[in-house]
Write an enzyme that holds these catalytic residues in place. Structure first.
Site, PDB file in Angstrom:
ATOM      1  N   LYS A   1      40.765  36.477  40.947  1.00  0.00           N
ATOM      2  CA  LYS A   1      39.976  35.649  40.021  1.00  0.00           C
ATOM      3  C   LYS A   1      40.523  34.224  40.015  1.00  0.00           C
ATOM      4  CE  LYS A   1      37.060  38.707  38.778  1.00  0.00           C
ATOM      5  NZ  LYS A   1      35.704  38.602  39.295  1.00  0.00           N
TER       6      LYS A   1
ATOM      7  N   ASP B   1      25.768  44.152  50.995  1.00  0.00           N
ATOM      8  CA  ASP B   1      27.139  43.781  50.656  1.00  0.00           C
ATOM      9  C   ASP B   1      27.206  42.258  50.728  1.00  0.00           C
ATOM     10  OD1 ASP B   1      29.990  43.243  50.894  1.00  0.00           O
ATOM     11  OD2 ASP B   1      30.171  45.412  51.110  1.00  0.00           O
TER      12      ASP B   1
ATOM     13  N   SER C   1      38.001  35.861  34.443  1.00  0.00           N
ATOM     14  CA  SER C   1      38.550  36.785  33.459  1.00  0.00           C
ATOM     15  C   SER C   1      39.687  36.116  32.688  1.00  0.00           C
ATOM     16  CB  SER C   1      39.080  38.010  34.202  1.00  0.00           C
ATOM     17  OG  SER C   1      39.940  38.744  33.368  1.00  0.00           O
TER      18      SER C   1
ATOM     19  N   GLY D   1      52.457  45.717  32.654  1.00  0.00           N
ATOM     20  CA  GLY D   1      51.489  44.639  32.894  1.00  0.00           C
ATOM     21  C   GLY D   1      50.655  44.279  31.666  1.00  0.00           C
TER      22      GLY D   1
ATOM     23  N   TYR E   1      27.539  46.713  35.252  1.00  0.00           N
ATOM     24  CA  TYR E   1      27.567  46.695  33.780  1.00  0.00           C
ATOM     25  C   TYR E   1      27.165  45.321  33.205  1.00  0.00           C
ATOM     26  CZ  TYR E   1      29.793  46.826  29.109  1.00  0.00           C
ATOM     27  OH  TYR E   1      30.057  46.736  27.774  1.00  0.00           O
ATOM     28  N   ILE E   2      27.959  44.311  33.465  1.00  0.00           N
ATOM     29  CA  ILE E   2      27.662  42.999  32.856  1.00  0.00           C
ATOM     30  C   ILE E   2      26.440  42.377  33.535  1.00  0.00           C
ATOM     31  CG2 ILE E   2      28.613  40.734  32.255  1.00  0.00           C
ATOM     32  CD1 ILE E   2      31.434  42.014  32.581  1.00  0.00           C
TER      33      ILE E   2
ATOM     34  N   TYR F   1      44.070  41.980  41.358  1.00  0.00           N
ATOM     35  CA  TYR F   1      42.748  41.691  40.783  1.00  0.00           C
ATOM     36  C   TYR F   1      42.742  40.323  40.105  1.00  0.00           C
ATOM     37  CZ  TYR F   1      39.055  41.560  37.296  1.00  0.00           C
ATOM     38  OH  TYR F   1      38.011  41.151  36.512  1.00  0.00           O
TER      39      TYR F   1
ATOM     40  N   ARG G   1      43.100  42.653  21.403  1.00  0.00           N
ATOM     41  CA  ARG G   1      42.184  42.078  22.390  1.00  0.00           C
ATOM     42  C   ARG G   1      40.978  41.458  21.677  1.00  0.00           C
ATOM     43  NH1 ARG G   1      46.170  42.780  24.575  1.00  0.00           N
ATOM     44  NH2 ARG G   1      46.673  43.942  26.458  1.00  0.00           N
TER      45      ARG G   1
ATOM     46  N   ASN H   1      29.517  50.475  42.836  1.00  0.00           N
ATOM     47  CA  ASN H   1      29.957  50.910  41.500  1.00  0.00           C
ATOM     48  C   ASN H   1      28.800  50.913  40.513  1.00  0.00           C
ATOM     49  OD1 ASN H   1      32.047  51.844  39.834  1.00  0.00           O
ATOM     50  ND2 ASN H   1      32.260  49.830  38.887  1.00  0.00           N
TER      51      ASN H   1
ATOM     52  N   ASN I   1      39.642  50.956  30.347  1.00  0.00           N
ATOM     53  CA  ASN I   1      39.373  50.112  29.181  1.00  0.00           C
ATOM     54  C   ASN I   1      39.201  50.956  27.930  1.00  0.00           C
ATOM     55  OD1 ASN I   1      39.488  47.945  30.873  1.00  0.00           O
ATOM     56  ND2 ASN I   1      37.259  47.821  31.140  1.00  0.00           N
TER      57      ASN I   1
ATOM     58  N   ASN J   1      25.622  46.211  46.422  1.00  0.00           N
ATOM     59  CA  ASN J   1      25.782  47.291  47.416  1.00  0.00           C
ATOM     60  C   ASN J   1      25.904  48.661  46.758  1.00  0.00           C
ATOM     61  OD1 ASN J   1      28.338  47.284  46.363  1.00  0.00           O
ATOM     62  ND2 ASN J   1      29.402  46.773  48.267  1.00  0.00           N
TER      63      ASN J   1
HETATM   64  N1  LIG Z   1      34.154  44.524  32.658  1.00  0.00           N
HETATM   65  C1  LIG Z   1      35.190  43.761  32.352  1.00  0.00           C
HETATM   66  O1  LIG Z   1      36.001  44.114  31.493  1.00  0.00           O
HETATM   67  C2  LIG Z   1      35.395  42.420  33.032  1.00  0.00           C
HETATM   68  C3  LIG Z   1      36.265  41.483  32.446  1.00  0.00           C
HETATM   69  C4  LIG Z   1      36.442  40.259  33.090  1.00  0.00           C
HETATM   70  C5  LIG Z   1      35.764  39.984  34.274  1.00  0.00           C
HETATM   71  N2  LIG Z   1      34.930  40.907  34.804  1.00  0.00           N
HETATM   72  C6  LIG Z   1      34.244  40.605  36.072  1.00  0.00           C
HETATM   73  O2  LIG Z   1      32.853  40.631  35.868  1.00  0.00           O
HETATM   74  C7  LIG Z   1      32.194  41.077  37.054  1.00  0.00           C
HETATM   75  C8  LIG Z   1      31.266  42.232  36.701  1.00  0.00           C
HETATM   76  O3  LIG Z   1      32.037  43.268  36.106  1.00  0.00           O
HETATM   77  P1  LIG Z   1      31.376  44.631  35.625  1.00  0.00           P
HETATM   78  O4  LIG Z   1      32.213  45.148  34.518  1.00  0.00           O
HETATM   79  O5  LIG Z   1      29.925  44.459  35.418  1.00  0.00           O
HETATM   80  O6  LIG Z   1      31.654  45.524  36.914  1.00  0.00           O
HETATM   81  P2  LIG Z   1      30.706  46.564  37.669  1.00  0.00           P
HETATM   82  O7  LIG Z   1      31.556  47.275  38.650  1.00  0.00           O
HETATM   83  O8  LIG Z   1      29.921  47.360  36.696  1.00  0.00           O
HETATM   84  O9  LIG Z   1      29.705  45.583  38.436  1.00  0.00           O
HETATM   85  C9  LIG Z   1      30.023  44.990  39.663  1.00  0.00           C
HETATM   86  C10 LIG Z   1      28.858  45.254  40.605  1.00  0.00           C
HETATM   87  O10 LIG Z   1      29.149  44.619  41.853  1.00  0.00           O
HETATM   88  C11 LIG Z   1      28.791  45.513  42.894  1.00  0.00           C
HETATM   89  N3  LIG Z   1      29.603  45.116  44.061  1.00  0.00           N
HETATM   90  C12 LIG Z   1      30.948  45.155  44.207  1.00  0.00           C
HETATM   91  N4  LIG Z   1      31.297  44.641  45.387  1.00  0.00           N
HETATM   92  C13 LIG Z   1      30.156  44.254  46.003  1.00  0.00           C
HETATM   93  C14 LIG Z   1      29.856  43.634  47.246  1.00  0.00           C
HETATM   94  N5  LIG Z   1      30.797  43.305  48.125  1.00  0.00           N
HETATM   95  N6  LIG Z   1      28.558  43.378  47.555  1.00  0.00           N
HETATM   96  C15 LIG Z   1      27.573  43.700  46.686  1.00  0.00           C
HETATM   97  N7  LIG Z   1      27.800  44.275  45.505  1.00  0.00           N
HETATM   98  C16 LIG Z   1      29.065  44.547  45.162  1.00  0.00           C
HETATM   99  C17 LIG Z   1      29.034  46.914  42.354  1.00  0.00           C
HETATM  100  O11 LIG Z   1      28.254  47.889  42.993  1.00  0.00           O
HETATM  101  C18 LIG Z   1      28.645  46.733  40.891  1.00  0.00           C
HETATM  102  O12 LIG Z   1      27.270  47.018  40.688  1.00  0.00           O
HETATM  103  C19 LIG Z   1      33.303  41.468  38.044  1.00  0.00           C
HETATM  104  O13 LIG Z   1      33.481  40.392  38.930  1.00  0.00           O
HETATM  105  C20 LIG Z   1      34.497  41.644  37.151  1.00  0.00           C
HETATM  106  O14 LIG Z   1      35.698  41.369  37.830  1.00  0.00           O
HETATM  107  C21 LIG Z   1      34.725  42.116  34.209  1.00  0.00           C
END
Ligand SMILES: NC(=O)c1ccc[n+]([C@@H]2O[C@H](COP(=O)([O-])OP(=O)(O)OC[C@H]3O[C@@H](n4cnc5c(N)ncnc54)[C@H](O)[C@@H]3O)[C@@H](O)[C@H]2O)c1
Length: 339
Positions: free
Chosen positions: A152, A58, A124, A291, A11-12, A148, A230, A35, A198, A32
């Site tokens: 972080k 990975d 985060s 939490g 996503y991000i 989680y 939030r 997700n 969320n 990988n």
């Molecule tokens: N979305 C939120 O609300 C939020 C808030 C704070 C922090 N974050 C952090 O931002 C980052 C991105 O979040 P997001 O919302 O885009 O999540 P997301 O799950 O959409 O993206 C994470 C990506 O990482 C990949 N991935 C996971 N483990 C892996 C590995 N071992 N090797 C290779 N790829 C791997 C998944 O396939 C996925 O594409 C994360 O670290 C998350 O903890 C997210």
């Protein structure tokens, strides 16, 4: 710069790849797909009409990561890859510690080996725990309520220690608040699996009719209307924050809150969604979720001062864009199934 974006199909990450490419950087994605989907990589390329290199690996796999660093002259890493579901982390702590911590270690080892000096990390606001709002980067961190959050906080400490041991290493720890919305094109956005944790994905699922009612967890918090507050930030603002952090990175460790600085309650967000999109979102109030804290919003003055970055998009835009993405996906589904 040549930027390795781990988790760039997510996503991000996908939105940040768009912002990086638009700013003239080259992008190598390592994901990988645990997700996310490969088609996101194609969509990124379509959006900016530029090539992206994609490795389905990975990032806890040292050998596989080494291949990328060996083949490309990497100037910097943005590390998004990780598991992110708070509830799941309570059930499967080992999965979270292994994936989220080992990936940080493997990537920083490769940075050391290949003398890559720029590292931007997805942290985060959860690391602030139940501090007093607004959260400021200089606050002492309080324990988080789940594995989680601990991954972080631990990754932040690991990166800080590495930077202390190597003065040439530059690290930016970005503490995200609540990313929502989607790219204005409606092509990429958030695709949650199961019942979303969320708020915004939950709201869009209710608006679509996939879920009957939104559950509001508690209306007796000390906030404007009793529901949790939030700091929602448009994912494209967040993406642009990464580009600013990367381009302004100097030696040492730098911590930035990426939020808007404004708190919005659950009911305010629901009302904004209804107003923006003209769709009713039925809800019911249920008990507090363990939490959850009452309020979480950022002091964003440091990012503005040092990076020249502020979030520009308002809550109504977040609601428009989240819904546009949802509608596009929904309407395009039959065509995609026919392919
Ligand atoms: N979305 C939120 O609300 C939020 C808030 C704070 C922090 N974050 C952090 O931002 C980052 C991105 O979040 P997001 O919302 O885009 O999540 P997301 O799950 O959409 O993206 C994470 C990506 O990482 C990949 N991935 C996971 N483990 C892996 C590995 N071992 N090797 C290779 N790829 C791997 C998944 O396939 C996925 O594409 C994360 O670290 C998350 O903890 C997210």
């Amino acid at each position: 710069m040549n930027i390795l974006v781990t988790g760039g199909a997510g996503y991000i990450g996908s939105h940040t790849c768009v912002a990086l490419l638009e700013a003239g950087h080259s992008v190598i994605i390592a994901d990988n797909l645990s997700n996310s989907k490969r088609e996101n990589v194609e969509k990124i390329m379509r959006l900016v009409d530029k090539e992206v290199t994609f490795y389905e690996i990975d990032v806890t796999d040292e050998e596989a990561v080494d291949v990328i660093f060996r083949n490309y002259n990497i100037d910097g890493v943005i590390h998004f890859a990780g598991h992110k579901a708070v509830g799941e982390s309570v059930e499967k702590p080992l999965d979270y510690y292994c994936n989220n911590i080992v990936s940080t270690i493997v990537l920083t080892k490769a940075c050391k080996k290949y003398d890559v000096r720029r590292f931007v990390f997805s942290s985060s606001a959860t690391v602030y725990g139940d501090n007093t709002v607004p959260f400021v980067e200089s606050m002492n961190l309080l324990p988080t309520t789940n594995p989680y959050g601990e991954t972080k906080a631990m990754s932040e400490r690991i990166l800080t220690d590495i930077a202390k041991s190597n003065p040439a290493f530059s690290v930016s720890l970005l503490r995200y608040f609540n990313p929502v919305g989607a790219h204005e094109s409606g092509l990429i956005g958030e695709v949650p699996s199961g019942i979303p944790n969320n708020l915004m994905p939950y709201v869009t699922q209710v608006a679509k009719g996939n879920l009957k009612k939104l559950q509001v967890f508690g209306n007796d918090y000390p906030t404007v209307d009793g529901t949790g507050v939030r700091d929602y930030i448009h994912v494209m603002d967040l993406a642009e924050g990464h580009v600013a952090a990367l381009e302004n990175l100097t030696e040492g460790v730098h911590i930035y809150n990426l939020g808007t600085g404004k708190g919005t309650s659950v009911l305010e967000l629901v009302n904004a969604f209804e107003e923006a999109n003209g769709i009713e979102v039925p809800y019911e109030v249920v008990g507090r979720r363990p939490g959850d804290i009452a309020s979480c919003y950022a002091d964003v003055s440091k990012a503005e001062r040092e990076l020249g970055w502020t979030a520009k998009r308002d809550v109504i835009s977040m609601c428009w864009d989240a819904w546009r993405f949802e509608k596009n996906n929904f309407l395009r589904l039959p065509t995609m199934l026919n392919r």
